[in-house]
Every structure is written in C-alpha cells, then in structure tokens.
Write a protein that holds these residues in place. Structure first.
Motif, PDB file in Angstrom:
ATOM      1  N   PRO A  23       0.812  -1.146  -0.042  1.00 35.20           N
ATOM      2  CA  PRO A  23       0.176  -0.027   0.034  1.00 35.20           C
ATOM      3  C   PRO A  23       0.897   1.310  -0.002  1.00 35.20           C
ATOM      4  N   ARG A  24       0.206   2.299  -0.502  1.00 35.49           N
ATOM      5  CA  ARG A  24       1.173   3.599  -0.688  1.00 35.49           C
ATOM      6  C   ARG A  24       1.198   4.303   0.404  1.00 35.49           C
ATOM      7  N   GLN A  25       0.552   3.957   1.334  1.00 33.46           N
ATOM      8  CA  GLN A  25       0.598   4.839   2.976  1.00 33.46           C
ATOM      9  C   GLN A  25       0.302   3.708   3.953  1.00 33.46           C
ATOM     10  N   PRO A  26       0.925   4.029   5.263  1.00 30.54           N
ATOM     11  CA  PRO A  26       0.816   3.203   6.255  1.00 30.54           C
ATOM     12  C   PRO A  26      -0.747   3.227   6.712  1.00 30.54           C
ATOM     13  N   GLY A  27      -1.134   2.227   7.278  1.00 27.22           N
ATOM     14  CA  GLY A  27      -2.304   2.363   8.149  1.00 27.22           C
ATOM     15  C   GLY A  27      -3.683   1.984   7.038  1.00 27.22           C
TER      16      GLY A  27
END
Length: 243
Positions: A23-27
């Motif tokens: 995924p391109r960002q955490p969370g």
C-alpha cells in the motif's frame, strides 16, 4: 557539507516480499502485520522501556531497494496516474537525495526472543528486510492535525475494485490457521489496485502474481474486478516456518 553515518537498529519482517502490492501509505490495511526485530546492542528492554504505553510509533527507515538508483528532482506520483510531475520534496517518492522514509505503525506487542527484541506491528507498508534507523512514539496531539492540507493526496485513495476467490483459493485461506486474516489481507491489497498506472487503462483481462508472507497469489483483473485464481505456498517455506 556535513556527512553522517547512521546505525541500523533493526530489520522489518513483512508480508510484502516485493514492492509490488505494498500500500502507498501506512494504516490503509490494518491486517498487514509484521515485526521489527532489534538485534544487539539494541535488543535490550531498557531501550524500549515505556513504549507499550503508546499505541502507534513512527519508524524512520531506509528505501534499501531503490537507494542505489539515485535521486530525481521531479517524480511522477502514482496517485496522479503517473502523468503529472511533482518535485520530489512535494511527494513521498522513494527517489530522494537521502533514501529515508517515515511510516506510522500500530504497536501490538513487545517481547524477547533469545538475543533479539521483537516489536509486533500492524498496518505496515514496509518491504520485508527494510532497515530501521530510529523509532519515535506517535503523539496524537502533535502528529494528528485535522485541519492540515494534503495537496494532491488530501484523502485516502479509493477504488471501485471488487474481489472474488476461486474455490481453491478460498479453501487455501481457510486452512491457514496461522494467518486467519489472509483472505481479508489479500482482498484489501487488491482493492488498492496495485497495478502500474499505465495498465489500469487496459480493458483486456490481465493476469498477475504476488507474494504475501510465504504464499504465492495469482489473480486476474477484468475491468474493475479481481479474481484470485490460485494460492500456493512457496517451496522454500515448506519447512513449516510461520509468521
């Protein structure tokens, strides 16, 4: 100009074995669980004393797989379809003058394993083997700014992608008692649509494969639908090794 040398304090164990599908960002995918393994001299409980009172942590890491490729002043953010150029400092692209990144992760547990200290994490967006340079507690009052402007990435990415599983893939996931969220993890990864931007414009059915944990996942994309066709365990992991 000053130069600095940094020590690697630990290494990430992640379900993501290649950049593709991260995924391109955490969370964005809470089910993405991994571990930060601290080795001596950093594998001492004193170094993390009090850390379990924080729910989330900032990790300072190295983009170790792309560091040798150098940096670029202009990059093409995937969020913009790979068509628009932005300054590297206006993005979170990997090709930076100093190949370091920040990621906020959820801390689930801390324990000792022989001479190693292990932090169990979730919501990670880090490649397996990522070197970690530092850990800092996430402070909601300072780090969460609800009125901040997010530029071209002002909201979480959304797609209309749907996911289905073949009978073999569904049965395989149900049999993985050590990974009870495997099907959910796969679904959420595919709903993020990890394909390169230029392939998202194609209308013909496309076939893909990726590795999560020690599993090889194959799927097809037809329009906005992903169909997981087959899941198998990689041969080098057939020794019973688990998360």
């Amino acid at each position: 100009m000053n130069s600095f040398q940094f020590n690697v304090i630990g290494t990430i164990q992640s379900p993501y074995k290649q950049k593709f599908a991260i995924p391109r960002q955490p969370g964005l995918i809470p089910e993405a669980r991994g571990k930060l393994v601290l080795s001596p001299p950093y594998a001492d409980y004193d170094i993390v004393r009090g850390i379990e009172s924080f729910s989330h942590l900032w990790l300072v890491f190295v983009f170790h797989e792309t560091a040798s490729k150098g940096w670029s002043p202009l990059v093409r953010p995937p969020r913009l379809g790979g068509n628009a150029r932005k300054g590297v400092f206006a993005t979170r692209a990997t090709f930076r003058p100093n190949p370091i990144g920040l990621s906020v992760v959820k801390l689930d547990r801390v324990y000792k394993n022989q001479d190693k200290l292990v932090l169990e994490l979730s919501g990670i967006d880090l490649l397996d083997g990522t070197p970690i340079l530092d850990i800092k507690p996430y402070l909601p009052y300072a780090d969460a700014l609800p009125d901040a402007m997010g530029g071209f990435a002002d909201s979480a990415p959304e797609t209309l992608m749907t996911v289905s599983f073949s009978e073999q893939a569904r049965d395989f996931c149900q049999a993985q008692t050590a990974y009870p969220d495997l099907a959910l993890l796969i679904s959420k990864v595919l709903k993020q649509d990890p394909r390169p931007s230029y392939k998202k414009q194609r209308t013909a059915e496309q076939q893909y494969g990726m590795t999560l944990y020690q599993f090889n996942i194959k799927w097809t994309v037809n329009g906005e639908h992903n169909h997981v066709t087959e899941i198998s365990q990689l041969s080098e992991f057939n020794d019973g090794c688990s998360q």
